[in-house]
Design an enzyme around this catalytic site. Structure first.
Site, PDB file in Angstrom:
ATOM      1  N   HIS A 187       0.825  -1.205   0.000  1.00  0.00           N
ATOM      2  CA  HIS A 187       0.000   0.000   0.000  1.00  0.00           C
ATOM      3  C   HIS A 187       0.862   1.259   0.000  1.00  0.00           C
ATOM      4  O   HIS A 187       1.914   1.325   0.636  1.00  0.00           O
ATOM      5  CB  HIS A 187      -0.998  -0.007   1.159  1.00  0.00           C
ATOM      6  CG  HIS A 187      -0.422   0.095   2.541  1.00  0.00           C
ATOM      7  ND1 HIS A 187      -0.179   1.297   3.161  1.00  0.00           N
ATOM      8  CD2 HIS A 187      -0.087  -0.861   3.443  1.00  0.00           C
ATOM      9  CE1 HIS A 187       0.282   1.084   4.382  1.00  0.00           C
ATOM     10  NE2 HIS A 187       0.364  -0.218   4.585  1.00  0.00           N
TER      11      HIS A 187
ATOM     12  N   ASP B 113       6.103   1.952   6.949  1.00  0.00           N
ATOM     13  CA  ASP B 113       4.853   1.232   6.696  1.00  0.00           C
ATOM     14  C   ASP B 113       4.027   2.073   5.728  1.00  0.00           C
ATOM     15  O   ASP B 113       3.420   3.066   6.151  1.00  0.00           O
ATOM     16  CB  ASP B 113       4.113   1.013   8.016  1.00  0.00           C
ATOM     17  CG  ASP B 113       2.721   0.448   7.859  1.00  0.00           C
ATOM     18  OD1 ASP B 113       2.436  -0.157   6.809  1.00  0.00           O
ATOM     19  OD2 ASP B 113       1.907   0.644   8.782  1.00  0.00           O
TER      20      ASP B 113
ATOM     21  N   HIS C 173       3.691   3.772  12.773  1.00  0.00           N
ATOM     22  CA  HIS C 173       2.641   4.801  12.766  1.00  0.00           C
ATOM     23  C   HIS C 173       3.040   6.015  13.592  1.00  0.00           C
ATOM     24  O   HIS C 173       2.197   6.643  14.238  1.00  0.00           O
ATOM     25  CB  HIS C 173       1.301   4.238  13.275  1.00  0.00           C
ATOM     26  CG  HIS C 173       0.630   3.329  12.305  1.00  0.00           C
ATOM     27  ND1 HIS C 173      -0.713   3.011  12.406  1.00  0.00           N
ATOM     28  CD2 HIS C 173       1.076   2.677  11.209  1.00  0.00           C
ATOM     29  CE1 HIS C 173      -1.042   2.194  11.417  1.00  0.00           C
ATOM     30  NE2 HIS C 173       0.042   1.979  10.677  1.00  0.00           N
TER      31      HIS C 173
ATOM     32  N   GLU D 179      -5.117   1.801   2.700  1.00  0.00           N
ATOM     33  CA  GLU D 179      -5.008   0.643   3.593  1.00  0.00           C
ATOM     34  C   GLU D 179      -5.186   1.046   5.041  1.00  0.00           C
ATOM     35  O   GLU D 179      -5.811   0.315   5.830  1.00  0.00           O
ATOM     36  CB  GLU D 179      -3.644  -0.029   3.380  1.00  0.00           C
ATOM     37  CG  GLU D 179      -3.485  -1.383   4.068  1.00  0.00           C
ATOM     38  CD  GLU D 179      -2.910  -1.299   5.481  1.00  0.00           C
ATOM     39  OE1 GLU D 179      -2.824  -2.342   6.162  1.00  0.00           O
ATOM     40  OE2 GLU D 179      -2.533  -0.187   5.905  1.00  0.00           O
ATOM     41  N   GLU D 180      -4.637   2.190   5.415  1.00  0.00           N
ATOM     42  CA  GLU D 180      -4.623   2.600   6.818  1.00  0.00           C
ATOM     43  C   GLU D 180      -6.002   2.974   7.353  1.00  0.00           C
ATOM     44  O   GLU D 180      -6.174   3.126   8.565  1.00  0.00           O
ATOM     45  CB  GLU D 180      -3.663   3.779   7.017  1.00  0.00           C
ATOM     46  CG  GLU D 180      -2.206   3.502   6.659  1.00  0.00           C
ATOM     47  CD  GLU D 180      -1.536   2.512   7.592  1.00  0.00           C
ATOM     48  OE1 GLU D 180      -2.215   1.970   8.497  1.00  0.00           O
ATOM     49  OE2 GLU D 180      -0.326   2.273   7.414  1.00  0.00           O
TER      50      GLU D 180
END
Length: 340
Positions: free
Chosen positions: A63, A171, A310, A199-200
């Site tokens: 992603h 990420d 994150h 995606e998140e």
């Protein structure tokens, strides 16, 4: 791989506003693509013909989006009230710089000297935070930002220590970097290399991608949580930085296909690619949507272990990132029966 990862991490791309990452991916992918598609939601799907084809398409995906912030309100004194895009712990952002395009700001909270003992014992809420962009009034702030503007952490990419890298958005720019490197090679089997969006915020791009391509197999490349910190013992560490590529058998969104997990594990083992698995079932990847698409898709995943995920300062090992690429290459070779 490392320089490509650094470039990708520096790009802004919060969920729903992946434009800069998508433009970079398209530029890098076009010279190697036999077919290239984008869809209405923003996914990029790149086909490269291999030495053989399977009955149903093979997808390898990552992603493009990252966690970030979005402007929700501008106060009379020119401060920005905001919401998080994706899952972010408010504790890790206080005092951190953010960027809305060319506009910079700092995430603030009431100074510790002005808090009560009770306030200091509780975790701050997003509503307690604000972004200071240096404006002296609402009108001044509105000249710089608007409601609905996306922002990202303004965090430089730094190599440090014994082979580590610090950056925002590891990420999942690590997965994007691996896909772009794989695209430079002719794959052993016909393969769709897919760069998904959102995606998140709910694995949204993966759903439309999988519906469109109807794959038989999918490998998801990711960054995953590592908690190998001081005084964290046993399985609570989840996985370890410098421990190799993470091959999960299950997470909060997917039970991965047992046969593909074993194929990927054995492919790594026989090539000497360091691998590990997670010791805690949590989180989720695009596989959570892909495996439920249409009549079902067999899925597996390979991830880089990432500390402080994150956050503005995620940390990963270069060796683990390279192991993700090696594992993906090995997966395609063995899925196609290529033992060379």
């Amino acid at each position: 791989m490392t320089e490509l990862l650094k470039t990708l991490c520096a790009l802004p791309g919060p969920s729903g506003c992946e434009d800069a990452v998508r433009a970079f991916v398209l530029k890098k992918a076009k010279p190697h693509a036999d077919a290239l598609r984008t869809d209405a939601i923003g996914n990029v799907m790149v086909f490269r013909k291999g030495r053989k084809a399977l009955d149903r398409p093979v997808v390898v995906c990552a992603h493009m989006d990252e966690v970030g912030v979005i402007v929700k309100k501008i106060t009379d004194d020119g401060m920005i009230k905001f919401g998080f895009v994706g899952g972010v712990d408010p504790r890790v952002v206080i005092g951190r710089p953010v960027r809305f395009g060319e506009v910079t700001g700092v995430i603030g909270i009431k100074a510790v000297h002005l808090t009560t003992a009770a306030e200091r014992r509780t975790m701050p809420k997003t509503r307690d935070l604000y972004i200071d962009i240096g404006a002296s009034s609402r009108a001044s702030a509105e000249e710089r930002v608007s409601l609905g503007d996306y922002g990202v952490f303004d965090s430089p990419v730094v190599a440090f220590g014994d082979g580590l890298i610090k950056a925002k958005a590891i990420d999942d720019r690590v997965g994007c970097a691996a896909l772009l490197k794989l695209l430079e090679e002719q794959p052993p089997i016909d393969t769709w290399f897919c760069f998904t969006v959102q995606e998140e915020v709910g694995l949204r791009g993966a759903a439309s991608m999988a519906y469109a391509l109807e794959p038989g197999f999918a490998l998801v490349l990711e960054g995953t949580t590592a908690a190998d910190l001081a005084e964290v013992t046993d399985g609570k560490a989840v996985c370890h930085v410098r421990g190799g590529v993470v091959l999960p058998f299950m997470d909060g969104a997917t039970i991965y296909d047992a046969g593909l997990f074993e194929l990927l594990r054995d492919a790594c083992a026989k090539r000497g690619i360091a691998w590990q698995t997670k010791t805690r079932v949590s989180g989720g990847t695009d596989a959570g949507r892909i495996h439920k698409s249409r009549a079902g898709v067999r899925v597996c995943a390979a991830a880089a272990p990432v500390r402080y995920i994150h956050s503005p300062s995620s940390v990963a090992a270069v060796s683990d990132c390279e192991a993700v690429l090696a594992a993906a290459r090995a997966f395609l070779e063995d899925l196609g029966g290529d033992d060379e």
